[in-house]
Structures are given as C-alpha cells and as structure tokens.
Design an enzyme around this catalytic site. Sequence first.
Site, mmCIF file in Angstrom:
data_model
loop_
_atom_site.group_PDB
_atom_site.id
_atom_site.type_symbol
_atom_site.label_atom_id
_atom_site.label_comp_id
_atom_site.label_asym_id
_atom_site.label_seq_id
_atom_site.Cartn_x
_atom_site.Cartn_y
_atom_site.Cartn_z
ATOM 1 N N SER A 198 0.810 -1.207 0.000
ATOM 2 C CA SER A 198 0.000 0.000 0.000
ATOM 3 C C SER A 198 0.853 1.272 0.000
ATOM 4 O O SER A 198 1.540 1.560 -0.977
ATOM 5 C CB SER A 198 -0.959 -0.041 1.194
ATOM 6 N N ASP A 246 10.426 5.403 -10.068
ATOM 7 C CA ASP A 246 10.067 6.001 -11.353
ATOM 8 C C ASP A 246 10.863 7.263 -11.636
ATOM 9 O O ASP A 246 11.215 7.551 -12.789
ATOM 10 C CB ASP A 246 8.574 6.316 -11.399
ATOM 11 N N LYS A 273 -0.666 -4.211 -3.140
ATOM 12 C CA LYS A 273 -1.970 -3.628 -2.793
ATOM 13 C C LYS A 273 -2.043 -2.224 -3.381
ATOM 14 O O LYS A 273 -1.493 -1.277 -2.828
ATOM 15 C CB LYS A 273 -2.180 -3.577 -1.286
#
Length: 444
Positions: free
Chosen positions: A297, A308, A322
């Site tokens: 999460s 990224d 999740k």
Amino acid sequence: MKKFVVTAVLALCLMGVGLMGTGLSGPETAYGANSDTYKQLNLFGDVFERIRSQYVKEVKDEELIEAAINGMLASLDPHSSYLNPKNFEDMQVQTRGEYGGLGLEVTQENGVVRVVSPIDDTPAARAGIQAGDYITRLDGEQVIGLTLTEAVEKMRGEVGSDITLTIVRKGEKKPLEVTVTRDIIKIKSVRYHIEDEVGYIRITSFTEKTGEGLKEALEAIHQELGDRLQGVVLDLRNNPGGLLDQAIAVTDAFLDRGEIVSTRTRNDRSIQRYNAHKGDMLKGKSLVVLINGGSASASEIVAGALQDHQRAVVVGTQSFGKGSVQTIIPLGANGAMRLTTAYYFTPSGNSIQGEGIHPDVEVEQLRLDEAEEINTSRRSERSLRGSLENPNNGHEELLEAETRTEEDKQKEEDKIKLTSAKDDYQLNYAINLIRGMSIAKFNQ
C-alpha cells in the site's frame, strides 16, 4: 407490512451507500436501479423474515442486518468491510495512538488469519510471531467461521491479560502454541541509527506523525555526520501501509519536483494527482529503498515514486501489490464502511494492484553466517481471495490508518538499533551499494 418496511429501508440504505461511495448525483443512482434489483431486495426480505420466524433460536434483527452488510462488502474485495459502532470507535482509538492488544498486522486467507507482519517492539514481535504465520485458533477456539473483524476483536483486550495463539508455520511439522500477554500498543513509526557514514531509517507504518518523524531523523543524521554522510537506506520492509498523505510527505522529502502518485476512481471519472514540492532533504545524496513481500500500500507508493523518478535504487524482493484505495465512510450512529473506491498509480502510470513493485536489484534475505534455502513462493495481494484485477491489464483521498500513532518521545529513544548490517543480508547489501554509489559520485 413488516416485510415491506424492511425491504424499503434496505433499498433506501443501498441507494444511500451508492450516493456516498461513487460520488454520483442522486437521480442518476436512484433511477439506475431496475426492477430486477427490487426483486432481489424482495428476496432478501423473504429470507430475513424466514430466519426471524423459523430459525431454531432467536436472532436479533441488528445481528442479521450487520451480517448481511458484512457479507455484501466482503464479497467485493479483501479490503472492503463494515465497521459497527464499536469497531469504528476502536479504529479511531488506534489512529489516535494506543490500544490494548498484541501488535499484529493481519489479513484473512482461506478462513484463517494470516500475519502480514508483527509490529516492532510489541508483544507479538517479542513472542516470535513471524510474517506469514497462520493463526488457526484463539484460546482454543477455531478462527474458521469468524470474520477478520471478529478475530481481531478477540485478540484485543485488557492490558496484562494473556491469549494463546495456535500457529501454523511453514517448515514446522506441528502447530505451535504461543501465549502472548496483551499490552498497550504504542508505535513510533520512524526510527533510525547510523552505520558508519550511512544513515539507516526504518518506517514501520505510515501514521499521523510519520512525515514529521522522517524529517527529524534526517535532520539528526545530517547533524551527526555532516558532509561525511554518504547516503541513506530507507527500510520499508514489512511495512503494511497507512495514511496516503504521509506516504506523499515521505516521498516529497526526497524529490524536488514531479508527480508522486495519482488515484483514479471507477472508469477514471475522477483523477487526483499529488506532486512534489521543491526541496530534497537529502540534498542529492544516494538513497536505497528496501522492500519485501510485506511492503504494501503506502510503502509501495513511496518505493514506486522514487523508483520512477530514478531518485532511489529499490533493493529486496517483490512487494505485496496492494494498489487500491479504501475510503472510510461514516454511517452516523451505525458505524462506518470501509469501501474500496479507487486505484493508485505510480508516476509512470502503472498500477501496482496485484503486481507489486519489482526491485531494481533483487536480493533475497539470508543470514550472513550461513546459507539457507530460499523459498521462492510469496504471498501477495493477488493470492488473496476476491482480490481486484490490475486495471492496466484490462484495457488513496484516504488510505485507512492500518496502524497506530503515539506522541513523540525524547530524541535519544529514536536511536534504537532495529537491525544491524552484520546479521541482515539485505541491509548489508544496501549499505555497500550506498558506499559504492558515493564513491562513483565523488569520482565524477
């Protein structure tokens, strides 16, 4: 007449839930219900009345309605559920800071309770309960047949009282009996120490003070090492998640600009983007993020964004996966519902749902003093019954606070040595990687 009233009330309740959960206007939702919907509600009314009048023993209407709502939400996905008034109050107490319990992050799988991770410095962790353990009995009572909420409620209780857990653990031939003494669970979500000239910061959960705690840890590390600081290892292993705004704050601390995460509701009707502010608290120093199968999460938001943006090297094993947002919707005096309302996406536009974050460098955990057999199987979001499909394959507003917060302690209490590179293979690898990156930057 009684049956009609029950059915009518249920219909109104269901339409009310639709209004709150989707953000649609009233007329569109109300008129979206066709005659088949009302036939099904009549069926519910028939069953409800049969149980009330003919079941072998009397059952309270409130219990039947609550069980029906629980079943409806539980059928959607593993993270949607109903919180009755007591459970809703308990959740708010946890968010505020403390409760009597064991210190476990758990989920339900195949009818039993599976441990996602024990929380540091709690009775469960001290008793040796491990991530991946299955709890099959509580004080001799079978867990099968209980909802996750009911099982968690039984594990909580008066401080100082004992509970015996029956645990099935991979590699053990027989179930283990572990007696744990309940205690006040107070969690400081950020702790740190220094390994030579490398800072080590562990975040165990994303609670109300996590962003503030990270800032204090970075300031203390800078103050102690100054220009000698080579970089930082950010340890998110076995961190089950928590508050979205705190995940954003943690990520923002290491970025100068760019998107951190976006959330998207059904059919992309509402897209919310969260961006970084100028100011890298690490001032460009090397950063390594540690993750494993227990990182979920909010942890995946942080790791995915830093990966990224190529701000950090992600090391470890694939995370839990999740990638859904749960919104807590209060229902007045009737408690609240936890409803999955959106997916979150990393800056590159990838959903983590069921996929997880793949590390840049995959490093299994080993003890340094002995070679152990590696278990390649992993429990993940995708392995949970009823888990949602990844939206990328088909074509968090608020993440529930899954853990507790506490008031700040003295700064010296922050310097608790949670682990050491000498007995943690993944951490040892990360620290050596920081040193290598630091040397490479110095020689540029």
